[in-house]
Design an enzyme around this catalytic site. Structure first.
Site, PDB file in Angstrom:
ATOM      1  N   HIS A 157      -8.114   2.633   6.548  1.00 54.06           N
ATOM      2  CA  HIS A 157      -7.263   2.400   5.374  1.00 54.06           C
ATOM      3  C   HIS A 157      -6.713   3.727   4.851  1.00 54.06           C
ATOM      4  O   HIS A 157      -5.574   3.796   4.378  1.00 54.06           O
ATOM      5  CB  HIS A 157      -8.062   1.674   4.285  1.00 54.06           C
ATOM      6  CG  HIS A 157      -7.221   1.241   3.118  1.00 54.06           C
ATOM      7  ND1 HIS A 157      -6.095   0.453   3.262  1.00 54.06           N
ATOM      8  CD2 HIS A 157      -7.321   1.499   1.789  1.00 54.06           C
ATOM      9  CE1 HIS A 157      -5.547   0.247   2.059  1.00 54.06           C
ATOM     10  NE2 HIS A 157      -6.270   0.875   1.162  1.00 54.06           N
ATOM     11  N   HIS A 168      -3.660  -0.104  -4.457  1.00 51.08           N
ATOM     12  CA  HIS A 168      -2.962  -1.223  -5.077  1.00 51.08           C
ATOM     13  C   HIS A 168      -3.261  -1.235  -6.573  1.00 51.08           C
ATOM     14  O   HIS A 168      -4.341  -1.654  -6.982  1.00 51.08           O
ATOM     15  CB  HIS A 168      -3.418  -2.556  -4.479  1.00 51.08           C
ATOM     16  CG  HIS A 168      -3.009  -2.749  -3.058  1.00 51.08           C
ATOM     17  ND1 HIS A 168      -1.853  -3.397  -2.706  1.00 51.08           N
ATOM     18  CD2 HIS A 168      -3.573  -2.372  -1.910  1.00 51.08           C
ATOM     19  CE1 HIS A 168      -1.742  -3.409  -1.388  1.00 51.08           C
ATOM     20  NE2 HIS A 168      -2.775  -2.791  -0.876  1.00 51.08           N
ATOM     21  N   MET A 196      -1.835  -7.457   7.039  1.00 52.75           N
ATOM     22  CA  MET A 196      -2.779  -8.368   6.387  1.00 52.75           C
ATOM     23  C   MET A 196      -2.226  -8.972   5.098  1.00 52.75           C
ATOM     24  O   MET A 196      -2.985  -9.329   4.200  1.00 52.75           O
ATOM     25  CB  MET A 196      -4.086  -7.619   6.100  1.00 52.75           C
ATOM     26  CG  MET A 196      -4.744  -7.026   7.336  1.00 52.75           C
ATOM     27  SD  MET A 196      -6.229  -6.104   6.913  1.00 52.75           S
ATOM     28  CE  MET A 196      -6.523  -5.209   8.460  1.00 52.75           C
ATOM     29  N   SER A 197      -0.900  -9.065   4.995  1.00 49.00           N
ATOM     30  CA  SER A 197      -0.335  -9.645   3.753  1.00 49.00           C
ATOM     31  C   SER A 197       0.954 -10.389   4.088  1.00 49.00           C
ATOM     32  O   SER A 197       1.007 -11.097   5.085  1.00 49.00           O
ATOM     33  CB  SER A 197      -0.095  -8.527   2.728  1.00 49.00           C
ATOM     34  OG  SER A 197       0.797  -7.551   3.230  1.00 49.00           O
ATOM     35  N   ALA A 237       2.607  -2.350   4.353  1.00 46.16           N
ATOM     36  CA  ALA A 237       2.298  -1.460   5.469  1.00 46.16           C
ATOM     37  C   ALA A 237       1.961  -2.347   6.668  1.00 46.16           C
ATOM     38  O   ALA A 237       1.453  -3.454   6.498  1.00 46.16           O
ATOM     39  CB  ALA A 237       1.119  -0.573   5.117  1.00 46.16           C
ATOM     40  N   HIS A 291      -4.775 -10.138  -1.449  1.00 43.91           N
ATOM     41  CA  HIS A 291      -4.843 -10.368  -0.003  1.00 43.91           C
ATOM     42  C   HIS A 291      -5.864 -11.474   0.301  1.00 43.91           C
ATOM     43  O   HIS A 291      -6.876 -11.579  -0.392  1.00 43.91           O
ATOM     44  CB  HIS A 291      -5.312  -9.105   0.732  1.00 43.91           C
ATOM     45  CG  HIS A 291      -4.502  -7.894   0.447  1.00 43.91           C
ATOM     46  ND1 HIS A 291      -4.688  -7.133  -0.672  1.00 43.91           N
ATOM     47  CD2 HIS A 291      -3.491  -7.311   1.154  1.00 43.91           C
ATOM     48  CE1 HIS A 291      -3.833  -6.118  -0.657  1.00 43.91           C
ATOM     49  NE2 HIS A 291      -3.090  -6.206   0.432  1.00 43.91           N
ATOM     50  N   TYR A 302      -8.067 -11.445   2.539  1.00 45.63           N
ATOM     51  CA  TYR A 302      -9.393 -10.905   2.873  1.00 45.63           C
ATOM     52  C   TYR A 302     -10.240 -10.573   1.645  1.00 45.63           C
ATOM     53  O   TYR A 302     -11.430 -10.302   1.772  1.00 45.63           O
ATOM     54  CB  TYR A 302      -9.283  -9.680   3.791  1.00 45.63           C
ATOM     55  CG  TYR A 302      -8.514  -8.502   3.209  1.00 45.63           C
ATOM     56  CD1 TYR A 302      -9.027  -7.731   2.181  1.00 45.63           C
ATOM     57  CD2 TYR A 302      -7.258  -8.170   3.717  1.00 45.63           C
ATOM     58  CE1 TYR A 302      -8.315  -6.666   1.658  1.00 45.63           C
ATOM     59  CE2 TYR A 302      -6.538  -7.107   3.202  1.00 45.63           C
ATOM     60  CZ  TYR A 302      -7.079  -6.359   2.174  1.00 45.63           C
ATOM     61  OH  TYR A 302      -6.369  -5.313   1.658  1.00 45.63           O
ATOM     62  N   GLU A 303      -9.632 -10.605   0.466  1.00 49.35           N
ATOM     63  CA  GLU A 303     -10.431 -10.332  -0.732  1.00 49.35           C
ATOM     64  C   GLU A 303     -11.342 -11.511  -1.082  1.00 49.35           C
ATOM     65  O   GLU A 303     -12.227 -11.388  -1.922  1.00 49.35           O
ATOM     66  CB  GLU A 303      -9.512  -9.975  -1.909  1.00 49.35           C
ATOM     67  CG  GLU A 303      -8.811  -8.635  -1.689  1.00 49.35           C
ATOM     68  CD  GLU A 303      -7.772  -8.340  -2.740  1.00 49.35           C
ATOM     69  OE1 GLU A 303      -8.158  -8.049  -3.877  1.00 49.35           O
ATOM     70  OE2 GLU A 303      -6.570  -8.417  -2.429  1.00 49.35           O
ATOM     71  N   SER A 317       0.827  -1.217   0.000  1.00 51.09           N
ATOM     72  CA  SER A 317       0.000   0.000   0.000  1.00 51.09           C
ATOM     73  C   SER A 317       0.855   1.257   0.000  1.00 51.09           C
ATOM     74  O   SER A 317       1.683   1.450   0.894  1.00 51.09           O
ATOM     75  CB  SER A 317      -0.857   0.060   1.265  1.00 51.09           C
ATOM     76  OG  SER A 317      -1.699  -1.040   1.345  1.00 51.09           O
ATOM     77  N   ASN A 340       0.930   2.957  11.707  1.00 51.12           N
ATOM     78  CA  ASN A 340       0.121   3.281  12.889  1.00 51.12           C
ATOM     79  C   ASN A 340       0.526   2.405  14.070  1.00 51.12           C
ATOM     80  O   ASN A 340       1.142   1.356  13.899  1.00 51.12           O
ATOM     81  CB  ASN A 340      -1.367   3.005  12.586  1.00 51.12           C
ATOM     82  CG  ASN A 340      -1.605   1.562  12.140  1.00 51.12           C
ATOM     83  OD1 ASN A 340      -1.373   1.227  10.975  1.00 51.12           O
ATOM     84  ND2 ASN A 340      -2.012   0.719  13.056  1.00 51.12           N
TER      85      ASN A 340
END
Ligand code: HPA
Length: 282
Positions: A251, A65, A215-216, A117, A87, A89-90, A34, A239
């Site tokens: 996001h 992306h 998340m990746s 990230a 990812h 989550y997709e 990202s 963060n």
């Protein structure tokens, strides 16, 4: 199907390279997370291939992306850059990155440079930091290698020792230091998303030995180690994780913070490849 799509993508990429960049043999593939896609703009002798032309590659549904593979030279080193990744989550399966990784293996790459990230699990790792990933903890519900093994790429059971290659990682730390960045290092915890974690989940991740969360990264690293590609990985901390600060997670905030750190990140990666291009001292 996956195997065929990796062979097909490799054949297509090879044909495009032959036509546009004769003698180009990729040494590494970079997966740009990202807000970090701008590294690809720095390549010289660039050729861009949209993921639409490559069945193996994941057309992303996520803002930030892009879906392009860019071939070119970074500090003189021939690389392929994925601008955009898939990812878990997709919802298109945990193996969403496997065929793309295998394509890099078929094209003769030696290693993948994975970027992402991530959120910080410790007060000492502040937003804006760049962290060399030294290991991971997979909290995704599976490994991307669950299912029939494709022995053309690797064995059924395989070791994750030195998954984040120690030599490449030390080169990365050198590049961080040379660019005036404190060389932080940490264990990446993979979280399925798309929701951010609860404060209790973050406390658990601290207890089990995590330093950063995202998340990746992990599905592509496992797929790379299976087929014998080395891995080096770095995260930009966007963060503090939930519970560590009062800033609301989103996001947009991730993209904003990644974009702020992106210039430094690009410098560090360029420095890393410059070191790699140098013959070893002595
Ligand atoms: N959690 C999970 N993924 C992330 C975070 C986070 O706090 N920040 C950036 N990606």
């Amino acid at each position: 199907m996956e195997k065929n799509s990796a062979f097909q993508a490799a054949g297509y990429i090879q044909a495009v390279l032959r036509q546009n960049l004769p003698d180009f043999k990729p040494r590494a593939a970079c997966i740009l997370g990202s807000g970090l896609g701008r590294l690809a703009d720095k390549l010289t002798d660039k050729v861009t291939i949209p993921y639409q032309d490559l069945a193996a590659f994941p057309i992303s549904s996520v803002e930030g992306h892009a879906g392009e593979l860019v071939a070119g030279r970074l500090a003189g080193v021939p690389v392929l850059c994925m601008k955009g990744r898939g990812h878990f989550y997709e919802g298109r399966g945990i193996g969403i990155m496997t065929a793309a990784i295998r394509t890099f293996k078929l094209l003769g790459c030696d290693f993948v440079f994975v970027t992402a990230a991530a959120g910080s699990l410790h007060k000492e790792i502040a937003p804006g930091s760049l962290v060399a990933i030294s290991d991971h903890i997979n909290l995704l519900p599976q490994s991307p290698l669950v299912g029939a093994n494709d022995a053309a790429f690797g064995p059924r059971f395989f070791s994750m020792a030195n998954a984040y290659n120690a030599d490449l990682c030390s080169l990365l730390r050198q590049a961080l230091v040379k660019n005036g960045v404190e060389p932080a290092q940490g264990v990446y915890v993979a979280w399925s998303g798309p929701n951010f974690e609860t404060a209790a989940e973050i406390r658990m991740m601290q207890i089990i030995g995590g330093d950063i969360v995202g998340m990746s990264v992990v599905p592509e690293v496992i797929a790379a180690r299976h087929c014998g590609l080395k891995v080096v990985a770095a995260a930009v901390i966007t963060n503090y994780a939930e519970g560590l600060s009062d800033t609301a997670l989103s996001h947009e905030q991730t993209l904003h913070c990644a974009a702020q750190a992106a210039d430094k990140f690009v410098q560090v990666m360029t420095g890393f490849f410059a070191e790699l291009a140098e013959p070893p001292a002595g």
